[in-house]
Design an enzyme around this catalytic site. Structure first.
Site, PDB file in Angstrom:
ATOM      1  N   ASN A 185     -15.162  -8.995  -3.114  1.00 50.09           N
ATOM      2  CA  ASN A 185     -15.823  -8.033  -2.224  1.00 50.09           C
ATOM      3  C   ASN A 185     -16.568  -7.053  -3.113  1.00 50.09           C
ATOM      4  O   ASN A 185     -16.059  -6.681  -4.176  1.00 50.09           O
ATOM      5  CB  ASN A 185     -14.803  -7.212  -1.431  1.00 50.09           C
ATOM      6  CG  ASN A 185     -14.115  -8.022  -0.358  1.00 50.09           C
ATOM      7  OD1 ASN A 185     -14.427  -9.195  -0.167  1.00 50.09           O
ATOM      8  ND2 ASN A 185     -13.179  -7.388   0.325  1.00 50.09           N
ATOM      9  N   GLY A 186     -17.713  -6.580  -2.645  1.00 49.94           N
ATOM     10  CA  GLY A 186     -18.441  -5.569  -3.415  1.00 49.94           C
ATOM     11  C   GLY A 186     -19.663  -6.164  -4.075  1.00 49.94           C
ATOM     12  O   GLY A 186     -20.148  -7.229  -3.683  1.00 49.94           O
ATOM     13  N   TRP A 199     -19.747 -11.231   4.036  1.00 51.54           N
ATOM     14  CA  TRP A 199     -20.883 -10.543   4.683  1.00 51.54           C
ATOM     15  C   TRP A 199     -21.987 -10.603   3.633  1.00 51.54           C
ATOM     16  O   TRP A 199     -21.859 -10.006   2.557  1.00 51.54           O
ATOM     17  CB  TRP A 199     -20.447  -9.107   4.982  1.00 51.54           C
ATOM     18  CG  TRP A 199     -21.495  -8.164   5.450  1.00 51.54           C
ATOM     19  CD1 TRP A 199     -22.479  -7.580   4.700  1.00 51.54           C
ATOM     20  CD2 TRP A 199     -21.631  -7.638   6.769  1.00 51.54           C
ATOM     21  NE1 TRP A 199     -23.199  -6.731   5.487  1.00 51.54           N
ATOM     22  CE2 TRP A 199     -22.712  -6.739   6.750  1.00 51.54           C
ATOM     23  CE3 TRP A 199     -20.933  -7.829   7.972  1.00 51.54           C
ATOM     24  CZ2 TRP A 199     -23.116  -6.031   7.882  1.00 51.54           C
ATOM     25  CZ3 TRP A 199     -21.351  -7.120   9.082  1.00 51.54           C
ATOM     26  CH2 TRP A 199     -22.430  -6.242   9.039  1.00 51.54           C
ATOM     27  N   GLU A 241     -22.878  13.233  18.535  1.00 50.95           N
ATOM     28  CA  GLU A 241     -21.913  12.137  18.575  1.00 50.95           C
ATOM     29  C   GLU A 241     -22.195  11.210  19.765  1.00 50.95           C
ATOM     30  O   GLU A 241     -22.129   9.988  19.631  1.00 50.95           O
ATOM     31  CB  GLU A 241     -20.488  12.723  18.632  1.00 50.95           C
ATOM     32  CG  GLU A 241     -19.366  11.722  18.754  1.00 50.95           C
ATOM     33  CD  GLU A 241     -19.313  10.676  17.654  1.00 50.95           C
ATOM     34  OE1 GLU A 241     -20.049  10.776  16.656  1.00 50.95           O
ATOM     35  OE2 GLU A 241     -18.541   9.718  17.817  1.00 50.95           O
ATOM     36  N   LYS A 286     -23.037   7.241  19.315  1.00 54.49           N
ATOM     37  CA  LYS A 286     -22.265   6.179  19.984  1.00 54.49           C
ATOM     38  C   LYS A 286     -23.193   5.298  20.802  1.00 54.49           C
ATOM     39  O   LYS A 286     -23.104   4.078  20.752  1.00 54.49           O
ATOM     40  CB  LYS A 286     -21.206   6.759  20.946  1.00 54.49           C
ATOM     41  CG  LYS A 286     -19.971   7.341  20.342  1.00 54.49           C
ATOM     42  CD  LYS A 286     -18.965   6.329  19.870  1.00 54.49           C
ATOM     43  CE  LYS A 286     -19.020   6.212  18.379  1.00 54.49           C
ATOM     44  NZ  LYS A 286     -18.324   7.187  17.598  1.00 54.49           N
ATOM     45  N   ARG A 332     -14.312  -6.678  11.073  1.00 55.94           N
ATOM     46  CA  ARG A 332     -15.148  -5.961  10.114  1.00 55.94           C
ATOM     47  C   ARG A 332     -16.536  -6.581   9.982  1.00 55.94           C
ATOM     48  O   ARG A 332     -17.408  -6.010   9.338  1.00 55.94           O
ATOM     49  CB  ARG A 332     -14.482  -5.959   8.751  1.00 55.94           C
ATOM     50  CG  ARG A 332     -13.172  -5.238   8.818  1.00 55.94           C
ATOM     51  CD  ARG A 332     -12.519  -5.120   7.487  1.00 55.94           C
ATOM     52  NE  ARG A 332     -11.565  -4.054   7.571  1.00 55.94           N
ATOM     53  CZ  ARG A 332     -11.397  -3.108   6.665  1.00 55.94           C
ATOM     54  NH1 ARG A 332     -12.082  -3.106   5.571  1.00 55.94           N
ATOM     55  NH2 ARG A 332     -10.520  -2.155   6.835  1.00 55.94           N
ATOM     56  N   GLU A 344     -25.575   3.185  18.629  1.00 55.26           N
ATOM     57  CA  GLU A 344     -24.816   2.257  17.790  1.00 55.26           C
ATOM     58  C   GLU A 344     -24.388   1.008  18.565  1.00 55.26           C
ATOM     59  O   GLU A 344     -24.457  -0.096  18.047  1.00 55.26           O
ATOM     60  CB  GLU A 344     -23.577   3.014  17.289  1.00 55.26           C
ATOM     61  CG  GLU A 344     -22.681   2.241  16.379  1.00 55.26           C
ATOM     62  CD  GLU A 344     -21.441   3.045  15.989  1.00 55.26           C
ATOM     63  OE1 GLU A 344     -21.151   4.068  16.635  1.00 55.26           O
ATOM     64  OE2 GLU A 344     -20.774   2.632  15.044  1.00 55.26           O
ATOM     65  N   LYS A 349     -16.971  -1.965   9.929  1.00 58.00           N
ATOM     66  CA  LYS A 349     -16.029  -0.871  10.169  1.00 58.00           C
ATOM     67  C   LYS A 349     -16.014   0.136   9.032  1.00 58.00           C
ATOM     68  O   LYS A 349     -15.854   1.316   9.248  1.00 58.00           O
ATOM     69  CB  LYS A 349     -14.629  -1.449  10.400  1.00 58.00           C
ATOM     70  CG  LYS A 349     -13.588  -0.425  10.777  1.00 58.00           C
ATOM     71  CD  LYS A 349     -13.838   0.156  12.156  1.00 58.00           C
ATOM     72  CE  LYS A 349     -12.959   1.348  12.463  1.00 58.00           C
ATOM     73  NZ  LYS A 349     -13.556   2.199  13.482  1.00 58.00           N
ATOM     74  N   HIS A 384     -39.362  22.076  20.597  1.00 61.66           N
ATOM     75  CA  HIS A 384     -40.096  22.033  19.333  1.00 61.66           C
ATOM     76  C   HIS A 384     -40.394  20.603  18.896  1.00 61.66           C
ATOM     77  O   HIS A 384     -40.492  20.319  17.711  1.00 61.66           O
ATOM     78  CB  HIS A 384     -39.310  22.790  18.254  1.00 61.66           C
ATOM     79  CG  HIS A 384     -39.096  24.218  18.620  1.00 61.66           C
ATOM     80  ND1 HIS A 384     -40.099  25.148  18.605  1.00 61.66           N
ATOM     81  CD2 HIS A 384     -37.996  24.868  19.084  1.00 61.66           C
ATOM     82  CE1 HIS A 384     -39.629  26.324  19.018  1.00 61.66           C
ATOM     83  NE2 HIS A 384     -38.340  26.168  19.318  1.00 61.66           N
ATOM     84  N   CYS A 407     -16.948  -7.833   3.774  1.00 65.85           N
ATOM     85  CA  CYS A 407     -16.164  -8.972   3.305  1.00 65.85           C
ATOM     86  C   CYS A 407     -14.662  -8.678   3.401  1.00 65.85           C
ATOM     87  O   CYS A 407     -14.244  -7.532   3.366  1.00 65.85           O
ATOM     88  CB  CYS A 407     -16.486  -9.241   1.846  1.00 65.85           C
ATOM     89  SG  CYS A 407     -18.219  -9.516   1.539  1.00 65.85           S
TER      90      CYS A 407
HETATM   91  C1  F6R Z   1     -19.650   5.515  14.241  1.00 65.20           C
HETATM   92  C2  F6R Z   1     -18.831   5.220  13.082  1.00 65.20           C
HETATM   93  C3  F6R Z   1     -19.373   5.512  11.728  1.00 65.20           C
HETATM   94  C4  F6R Z   1     -18.262   6.039  10.797  1.00 65.20           C
HETATM   95  C5  F6R Z   1     -18.807   6.219   9.377  1.00 65.20           C
HETATM   96  C6  F6R Z   1     -17.770   6.800   8.441  1.00 65.20           C
HETATM   97  O1  F6R Z   1     -18.989   5.199  15.421  1.00 65.20           O
HETATM   98  O2  F6R Z   1     -17.755   4.730  13.227  1.00 65.20           O
HETATM   99  O3  F6R Z   1     -20.444   6.412  11.793  1.00 65.20           O
HETATM  100  O4  F6R Z   1     -17.799   7.254  11.312  1.00 65.20           O
HETATM  101  O5  F6R Z   1     -19.248   4.984   8.884  1.00 65.20           O
HETATM  102  O6  F6R Z   1     -16.675   5.943   8.307  1.00 65.20           O
HETATM  103  P1  F6R Z   1     -15.313   6.467   7.686  1.00 65.20           P
HETATM  104  O7  F6R Z   1     -14.786   7.518   8.618  1.00 65.20           O
HETATM  105  O8  F6R Z   1     -14.416   5.263   7.615  1.00 65.20           O
HETATM  106  O9  F6R Z   1     -15.630   7.043   6.342  1.00 65.20           O
END
Ligand code: F6R
Length: 611
Positions: free
Chosen positions: A103-104, A77, A484, A488, A27, A491, A606, A507, A2
């Site tokens: 928000n929340g 959201w 990582e 990516k 977001r 995701e 985000k 394994h 939100c």
């Molecule tokens: C993946 C990604 C998420 C964030 C995670 C932590 O591409 O962006 O895995 O790394 O949600 O977010 P922050 O760094 O904002 O605490």
């Protein structure tokens, strides 16, 4: 997640609210709305779906709304109740004299709702927010000011929230408060602003005030007041945010993800500047913690930031010879952690607002650890919880998937490793400086990697067309890179992907491997490279298509893999930076090839500010 925007000032309220909400769009949200103080009443305008839907409705009413000077905006959201117009914010309380955005999550909302219903209040939505609107309205109708009413209601709320409200009885004012959820005040001339993130207001101001947990803020055209819940004024200094509004433009790139991948050299340059001199000597005097007293390091973070933490462990243990644990923040907070004031807890969070990471910080504080926050967001919640802060100067990151902030986090952890090593004299000064000088090359080596790769990555995505899953392999420092890369890819392309230590493949994960499971091997150097190559052999024997990320001109890799994505020759400390680029581009192009929105993957936001 939100988004909240609030405005008090001139006759451009609707424009400012919509612009601010537009900057928070990335977001994620599923409905949007405004509450406008107009002609002696509060008007609520809400639409399901994209902000464009709301903009169309407003455009039809341009004339009438151009006089509005005070209002609230929100992108929702859905958490309590489906996405619908009735559930969209703002919500009106009582007879409609109060509007609230939130928000929340209000955890005790069922209990509060029952109390209100018992007093005859009729609910118009399924949201938890509406209880606040009615509770505030009841108090305002009984004669309290909006600020007092909000302060009274806060005492009854449990959960994490940021809330803003307007009242028909107090034209020209917006009040707000927060508890564990972000909220900032933007300062203007003859106008003032509120938002859940500074990005919403960068087109208007660079001067901000933070609002602390439990405080009430009241903005009007020419005043901003911060108060305790008992009404005492609080002094608060403004801080400046140096991100510019251009950061929220695409600047010729097709998507923010691609733009941000290409911004990595600049992100690294800014993060290292003034902290590492040309002789490789590090200066982290900004860290207000006595690092000489630290004998144990714990890194807490989520997602990509956790992977940066794993790389930080390699660097700190190698250079400073201090034991490091890396713990996923959502595990740490419930693990009954222990330590003392010789324990340095490094909390990494791009947003600085991730609930689990904040809770992990609180857990660390409870046993007296020294807490260092590594974040990209000045003024974020984590900066206020920590003893010291190291800012990653990656600039605003809009794409949900982290790219440039990841490399900036790794750079900051390398700096920390060098600083700890230098204090402890863990390895000879000469070697340390050599690592430092190597690290200084990060921006140019990443630039070079982008150049060498050119459009090669785009050309390999055909391999993923009939893929059912994919497996990323690496050893040593390449293992976090494999994790990582897999994160990516899954995701943003929704292709199930695993990251594994190459030696562990036999394994279990090897059962996945066939012609529909491409294998991406981050080879690394030396013995690790040799060992990884033999693991890759095993996957070839099972029909996998293999993509190797290897040094340019690596004949062994060229002979074995179907495709090599080359990275330049570089000092060892730079391996994570240069290997990030092909992994990020691979995820990007696979997702684009599948026709997906890379900037806003489904079900993700985000910053994860609600548990
Ligand atoms: C993946 C990604 C998420 C964030 C995670 C932590 O591409 O962006 O895995 O790394 O949600 O977010 P922050 O760094 O904002 O605490």
């Amino acid at each position: 997640m939100c988004g909240i925007v609030g405005y008090a000032g001139k006759e451009r309220c609707v424009e400012v609210l919509m612009e601010g909400l537009g900057q928070l769009e990335y977001r994620g949200y599923d409905s949007a709305g405004l509450a406008l103080h107009r002609e002696g009443r509060i008007e609520q305008i809400r639409e399901v779906g994209r902000l464009d839907n709301l903009a169309r409705v407003l455009a039809g009413r341009n004339g009438e709304l151009s006089q509005v000077r005070t209002g609230l905006g929100h992108t929702r959201w859905a958490t309590h109740g489906r996405p619908s117009e009735e559930n969209a914010h703002p919500h009106l309380g009582g007879a409609g004299g109060v509007a609230v955005v939130h928000n929340g999550i209000i955890e005790n909302f069922s209990e509060l709702k029952e109390e209100l219903e018992a007093r005859g209040v009729v609910f118009r939505s399924e949201t938890d927010t509406e209880v606040m609107a009615h509770m505030i309205a009841e108090r305002v109708e009984a004669g309290e000011t909006l600020r007092r009413a909000l302060a009274g209601v806060l005492q009854r709320l449990e959960g994490s929230f940021a809330v803003a409200a307007v009242s028909v009885d107090e034209p020209g004012k917006v009040v707000a408060a927060r508890h564990q959820s972000p909220l900032v005040v933007g300062l203007g001339q003859g106008e003032n602003f509120l938002a859940s993130a500074v990005q919403a207001l960068l087109g208007e101001t660079h001067q901000f005030l933070v609002v602390e947990n439990g405080e009430i803020v009241e903005i009007a055209a020419s005043s901003v007041g911060v108060f305790t819940t008992s009404g005492e004024p609080v002094e608060r200094e403004a801080f400046e945010v140096d991100w510019d509004a251009e950061a929220v433009e695409l600047g010729g790139y097709e998507d923010y993800m691609l733009k941000e991948i290409h911004e990595q050299p600049a992100a690294l340059g800014a993060t290292l500047l003034d902290r590492l001199d040309s002789g490789g000597v590090v200066d982290l005097s900004e860290v207000e913690i006595d690092l000489s007293e630290i004998d144990r390091v714990v890194i807490v973070a989520c997602g990509t930031a956790y992977h940066a933490g794993l790389l930080g462990k390699h660097a700190i243990e190698k250079l400073a010879r201090i034991p490091v644990e890396v713990v996923i923040a959502s595990e740490y907070r419930y693990a009954d952690p222990f330590g003392d004031d010789h324990t340095l807890v490094v909390a990494i969070s791009q947003s600085g607002e991730t609930t689990d990471t904040l809770a992990a910080v609180q857990a660390a504080r409870s046993f007296g650890a020294r807490v260092l926050a590594v974040t990209n967001t000045r003024g974020s919640l984590i900066t206020r919880e920590a003893d010291a802060v190291l800012i990653t100067k990656a600039g605003l990151e809009i794409c949900v998937a982290s790219t440039k902030t990841f490399v900036a986090q790794v750079a900051v952890l390398d700096l920390l490793a060098l600083a700890l090593a230098s204090i402890r004299r863990a390895i000879p000064e000469r070697e340390l400086r050599e690592f430092g000088r190597g690290l200084r090359l990060a921006p140019e080596k990443v630039e070079e990697t982008l150049g060498i790769l050119g459009n090669r990555v785009e050309q390999v995505v055909g391999i993923f067309e009939d893929a059912r899953c994919s497996l990323f392999l690496g050893r040593g420092i390449s293992y976090p890179m494999a994790l990582e890369g897999a994160l990516k890819l899954k995701e943003i392309s929704y292709l199930p992907s695993e990251g594994y230590p190459a030696g562990e493949m036999k394994h279990g994960p090897i059962a996945l491997v066939d012609e529909h499971c491409p294998v991406i091997a981050v080879l690394g150097e030396g013995l690790i490279r040799e060992k990884t190559l033999s693991n890759v052999e095993e996957t070839l024997a099972r029909g996998a298509s293999v993509i190797a990320i290897a040094r340019e001109g690596d004949k062994g890799a060229e002979r074995m893999a179907h495709v090599v994505l080359p990275v330049p020759e570089a000092p060892e400390i730079l391996a994570p930076f240069i290997c990030s680029v092909p992994l990020q581009l691979l995820a990007y192009h696979v997702a684009k090839n599948r026709g997906l929105d890379v900037d806003k993957p489904r079900n993700l936001a985000k910053s994860v500010t609600v548990e």
